[in-house]
Design an enzyme around this catalytic site. Structure first.
Site, mmCIF file in Angstrom:
data_model
loop_
_atom_site.group_PDB
_atom_site.id
_atom_site.type_symbol
_atom_site.label_atom_id
_atom_site.label_comp_id
_atom_site.label_asym_id
_atom_site.label_seq_id
_atom_site.Cartn_x
_atom_site.Cartn_y
_atom_site.Cartn_z
ATOM 1 C CG ASP A 58 -1.951 -1.081 1.218
ATOM 2 O OD1 ASP A 58 -2.302 -1.543 0.114
ATOM 3 O OD2 ASP A 58 -2.408 -1.471 2.313
ATOM 4 C CE1 TYR A 112 3.675 -6.351 3.360
ATOM 5 C CE2 TYR A 112 2.904 -8.618 3.447
ATOM 6 C CZ TYR A 112 3.079 -7.437 2.757
ATOM 7 O OH TYR A 112 2.683 -7.347 1.445
#
Length: 282
Positions: A58, A112
């Site tokens: 994102d 992540y």
């Protein structure tokens, strides 16, 4: 030309995400522009032959191990790639890939890392209200409860493929909780909403009962929804491909370390400047 995979690290601060979008800068635009300047991608081509990427980060999200694959000439090393890339996007390793390799579908695990500012005691920042303390034990217990196979439809804007099997692990580093979240794949915004929910349990704003309701089949009412944590502290830190043997380009990696070290110093300096402004307004 043969199919090759490249590890790409980038500071996502100045980009509107990885995937190309009209009229805004993205990491993918930077990659394709570099390939055009190098003569690897034809000016009129939409994307390289065989191209795919490991994931779509994102806006504001950074990466250490984003992976892209494309048909490339032998001379296109990470160092050569970097010759046309902007400083905040760096190739640093490469691997030969077999025909049919797909950087999205053949990734077996993605990880992540979220750097959550979470002081263990109530803390006031300037004239702002005191920041709620995050209890590390409650936070880690929430991470344990969110790990495993669940339908996360209440933690993503996606309306399909919402069943996932993440593993969340957290460790404290001073005022930060470093959260590693790994899975085969992720729904949109899932990592940031997982962190947001665990944080709210860690501060006591939500209960473990609230967490359990978020994992139930019934949709949460709007006022109980879990907003995503900010994107800037998130890094795509690992992507696994069992059949690829990446070779680090030492020159390219050294160049990347130098770039990101300069950025770290710039941000520390910027923090001192902002601190002077804050402290002077008394």
């Amino acid at each position: 030309m043969d199919l090759r995979a490249f590890r790409i690290a980038y500071d996502g601060s100045d980009y509107y995400g990885f995937q190309r979008q009209p009229d805004v800068p993205t990491v993918e635009d930077a990659l394709f522009d570099a390939l055009r300047d190098l003569g690897v991608l034809d000016p009129d081509a939409r994307k390289p032959v065989g191209y795919a990427a490991a994931g779509r980060t994102d806006a504001g999200v950074s990466a250490l191990a984003q992976t892209v694959a494309l048909e490339a000439p032998d001379w296109l090393t990470p160092r050569a790639f970097n010759g046309e890339l902007p400083a905040d996007v760096r190739a640093w390793a490469a691997a030969d890939a077999s025909d049919g390799f797909h950087a999205t579908h053949h990734a077996t695990r993605r990880e992540y890392t979220y750097h959550l500012y979470a002081p263990p005691a109530n803390r006031r920042e300037g004239n702002e209200p005191a920041r709620a303390a995050v209890d590390g034990d409650r936070f880690r217990a929430a991470c344990d409860a969110l790990s495993g196979t669940h339908d996360f439809h209440n933690l993503t804007p996606d309306d399909r493929n919402t069943e996932r099997s993440p593993t969340l692990e957290a460790s404290r580093d001073g005022d930060y909780l470093v959260v590693d979240v790994s899975a085969g794949g992720f729904a949109r915004e899932l990592v940031r909403r997982l962190v947001s929910l665990a944080r709210s349990v860690g501060t006591g704003e939500r209960s473990f009962g609230d967490l359990e309701r978020a994992l139930e089949p019934e949709p949460l009412p709007g006022h109980e929804g879990i907003a995503p944590a900010p994107p800037e502290p998130l890094v795509l830190s690992a992507v696994d491909y069992p059949d690829l043997a990446f070779e680090v380009d030492e020159d390219a990696a050294a160049s990347a370390r130098a770039v990101f070290d300069r950025r770290r110093i710039e941000r520390r300096t910027g923090s001192r400047v902002v601190g002077q402004l804050r402290d002077g307004l008394r």
